[in-house]
Enzyme design. Structure first.
Site, short mmCIF file in Angstrom:
data_model
loop_
_atom_site.label_atom_id
_atom_site.label_comp_id
_atom_site.label_asym_id
_atom_site.label_seq_id
_atom_site.Cartn_x
_atom_site.Cartn_y
_atom_site.Cartn_z
N SER A 82 1.21 -1.20 -0.38
CA SER A 82 0.10 -0.19 -0.36
C SER A 82 1.06 1.26 0.49
CB SER A 82 -0.73 -0.21 1.26
OG SER A 82 -2.23 0.70 0.68
N ASP A 123 -9.52 -3.98 -5.81
CA ASP A 123 -8.90 -3.06 -4.31
C ASP A 123 -9.51 -1.85 -4.62
OD1 ASP A 123 -7.39 -1.26 -2.95
OD2 ASP A 123 -5.48 -2.61 -3.24
N HIS A 156 -8.51 -5.09 -1.02
CA HIS A 156 -6.80 -4.87 -0.61
C HIS A 156 -6.26 -5.29 0.12
CE1 HIS A 156 -4.39 -0.90 0.33
NE2 HIS A 156 -4.49 -1.70 1.01
#
Length: 743
Positions: free
Chosen positions: A591, A677, A712
């Site tokens: 991320s 995501d 995610h």
């Protein structure tokens, strides 16, 4: 070595954008259309290429997966938690992906000793109130957004995501009959919150930018079409969350970002109640509010950063705060009440939990986060004109470890005990029950305040004494707020047979954003790397929260590059101190940590043999320049606003991984992501990978792996998660030449 297959040929369709007089041409923006058959075909081709390039790693992946599974007790359970008339716990079953939620009635109201649960053996009166595996079997992806049960223990509210985009469906189930009610609410953000009587449920809905902005209340037994809108937050930079107060009398509504918040309260006993504004965002105070009852009078405890960067705790009332809500005084400091816990430069006050017996305080000192105890008598003393107390002077449970995390778990407000979770890098999670002051010794069998170990997570076929954790401090040229050189904390994990002899393969992990600290946690998958002689190092870089608020602020906005240089400095220090062979270093981050991976790949590609970026935020400038994209406007408080600020635009352009790919010999790079995501869109790594290949001057492979049914967090289910971790670790271990056990 066999010749690598040819990677997919990504066509170029030039798209230009101009900001602040600067024009950028982007050849791969067309990959953003995930509904396009051509885009989907390209993504599948990338997966096919990745499978071919990494085929020789399959035996290693299988070995690591097998080790993770073997060491994990697959048929396992949690320690029961008492809530009202039941003990609640979960079971995991060998071969099943998801947990099973169970409960058993309380036999004796005075007994707070949890029942002894054994794997595979049902307790008398045990019932399964939610079987996640049964629900997940209906869908290719399944993720729970939360469970909530009313005060009568008869109504369950749960939210489920069946695509990975984190847009949930809220459902209700009668636990006394097992009936799932016909009514449901679509597109809920996160979890619903049941009002204690079970007559109403509160929930948030996100806007087009995936920002939770609208608060609704649903009356149980009615259609969602009749749900009432209670609040809409129109400020595009505010993210809103909800939870019940500790005594479950009010809904606490916090809207905010990393720099300031706005707070409201709502009386959940009144079906017609409206949210009441307590502290508006116009004062730009980062704060939380906690209602507390003191001797029959309602007060508020406010944890805030007004003239207190590491936070302080003050006592006030709602009337005192609301009385200051004058638009003309928006810029003036608020009177937030009498100090209870004073500000300290060396201690970060993270938050509090209120119980009927005392207040549990979470604080961090020198990277270590732990629980400390604040008596209600101390709060009463402040109310009556007494002095504040330093957080560092508060008592708390003591542990022998030097580097650990001790977190207070949610407990029943009226319970005579509270529970903490203790974890370290090399000790599996332990659950302790601790009785409050004044509780009878019979509650836990120990004196009040003395921890009672309820459970340590079992790990099979491993001697944890084989591993070591060491703390290093890497010096930099920068000066901190006290005028001394900044030093970067590094946690070094290794097998006891590994020494700092300069010959070790190493994996360096980093994140460094949003004030998120990389706190100690035990991980079974990591042991597979340590057994192969790999040194696993966590670089606690600026932008995280390990050393207080200044550590975060020194790694955000126009200081963001400190995050990247800290990671490189930490890598160099591992080499200087003999922990890493400079020719056998890999890097891992996800991320915002994926942004870190992309930045160091451009800044110091020669220092790494392999880099793996999970769901990587590698095209931040494109994303944040478009406020219509999910979360973009919320990111301005973290990175700055490049739309309105030319300096921010130029600064971000100079470090953005996608913008700064250059003709250089890159290491082996893997980007892994998921199609659905909503936090970091798949298109960012999908664009980054062909651009890297276009400029790659070396022979190392650059691959892209995308989960077509995930979000995610990747695919759903624990076995799929283990497979993903095995894939990641095998990729890195392969490229640093550490595929075999060394012990």
């Amino acid at each position: 070595m066999a010749e690598h297959p040819t990677p997919p040929q990504t066509k170029k369709i030039p798209v230009t954008r101009t900001h602040h007089g600067d024009t950028i041409t982007d050849d791969y923006e067309w990959l953003r259309d995930k509904d396009s058959p051509e885009v989907l075909e390209h993504l599948r081709a990338e997966n096919t290429y990745t499978e071919a390039v990494t085929a020789e790693q399959q035996p290693l992946r299988e070995a690591i997966f097998s080790e993770i599974r073997h060491r994990t007790v697959e048929t396992d359970l949690t320690v029961p938690v008492r809530r009202r008339g039941h003990w609640y716990f979960t079971r995991t079953i060998e071969g099943e992906q998801h947990p099973v939620f169970c409960r058993v009635p309380v036999d004796d109201d005075a007994d707070w000793t949890p029942p002894q649960v054994e794997p595979g053996i049902a307790l008398e009166g045990e019932e399964t109130y939610f079987d996640t595996n049964a629900e997940a079997a209906k869908h290719p992806f399944y993720q729970l957004g939360g469970l909530d049960i009313d005060a009568s223990d008869t109504l369950l509210a749960y939210c489920e995501d069946t695509s990975g985009d984190e847009r949930y469906t809220l459902r209700l189930r009668r636990l006394d009959t097992g009936e799932t009610l016909d009514e449901s609410v679509e597109d809920v953000h996160g979890a619903g919150v049941l009002e204690p009587s079970g007559r109403r449920v509160y929930y948030m809905v996100a806007d087009a930018a995936w920002r939770p902005s609208k608060l609704f209340v649903h009356a149980v037994g009615t259609s969602s079409d009749e749900d009432r809108l209670l609040l809409e937050i129109t400020d595009e930079q505010l993210w809103t969350g909800i939870q019940l107060s500790a005594d479950r009398r009010e809904l606490v509504i916090i809207s905010g970002n990393s720099e300031y918040t706005e707070s409201r309260l709502l009386d959940v006993s009144d079906a017609e109640a409206e949210p009441r504004l307590i502290i508006p965002a116009s004062h730009r105070i980062l704060h939380e509010i906690d209602p507390i009852e003191l001797d029959g009078a309602r007060h508020l405890l406010v944890t805030h950063n007004q003239q207190a960067p590491n936070n302080m705790l003050t006592l006030t009332t709602e009337a005192a705060l609301v009385g200051q809500q004058s638009p003309a005084d928006a810029a003036a400091p608020l009177d937030l009440g009498d100090p209870v816990l004073a500000h300290e430069h060396e201690v970060k006050l993270e938050g509090i939990q209120i119980t009927a017996a005392q207040i549990l305080v979470t604080a961090r000192r020198s990277t270590v986060e732990s629980v400390q105890l604040l008596s209600l008598d101390t709060v009463r003393s402040v109310r009556d004109g007494g002095a504040s107390t330093p957080t560092s002077s508060l008592p708390g449970p003591a542990f022998d470890e030097e580097i650990f995390t001790c977190a207070a778990l949610s407990a029943e407000y009226e319970a005579p005990v509270f529970r903490v979770l203790f974890s370290s890098w090399l000790i599996p999670p332990r659950l302790y029950d601790i009785s409050h002051p004044g509780a009878e010794e019979s509650v836990t069998g120990r004196r009040p305040g003395e921890p009672v170990l309820r459970r340590e997570t079992p790990v099979q076929d491993v001697d944890l004494d084989d591993y070591r954790a060491t703390r290093l401090w890497a010096p930099t040229q920068d000066l901190g707020p006290d005028g001394t050189p900044v030093q970067i904390p590094i946690t070094v994990l290794h097998h006891r047979e590994v020494s700092a002899d300069g010959a070790n393969p190493a994996l360096v992990y980093g994140y460094g954003s949003y004030e998120m600290s990389q706190d100690p946690f035990f991980g079974i998958p990591r042991l597979s790397l340590l057994d192969r002689g790999i040194v696993f190092a966590i670089a606690h870089v600026r932008g995280g929260g390990e050393l207080g608020r200044w550590w975060y602020e020194d790694g955000k906005k126009l200081k963001k590059v400190n995050t990247f240089t800290d990671f490189i400095t930490a890598t160099d220090y591992l080499v200087e101190t003999g922990w890493a062979d400079p020719a056998r270093i890999s890097a891992l981050g996800g991320s915002a940590g994926g942004l870190l991976m992309g930045a160091v790949a451009n800044m110091a590609p020669e220092k790494y043999r392999a880099i793996l970026a999970q769901v990587p935020f590698v095209d931040p400038l494109t994303s944040i320049l478009d406020p219509e994209l999910p979360l973009s406007a919320l990111e301005w408080e973290e990175w700055g606003n490049p739309i309105t600020d030319a300096e921010v635009y130029q600064y971000m352009k100079e470090y953005s991984p996608y913008e700064n790919v250059r003709d250089v010999e890159y290491p082996a790079i893997a980007a892994v992501t998921s199609l659905h995501d909503t936090r970091v869109l798949y298109v960012e790594p999908a664009k980054w990978v062909p651009r890297l290949r276009e400029h790659q001057q070396g022979q190392a492979p650059i691959v892209f792996k995308i989960e077509m049914d995930g979000g995610h967090g990747g695919a759903s289910g624990r076995y799929e998660t283990w497979k993903e971790r095995a894939w990641d670790y095998a990729f890195l271990a392969h490229h640093i030449g550490a595929t075999e056990h060394t012990r």
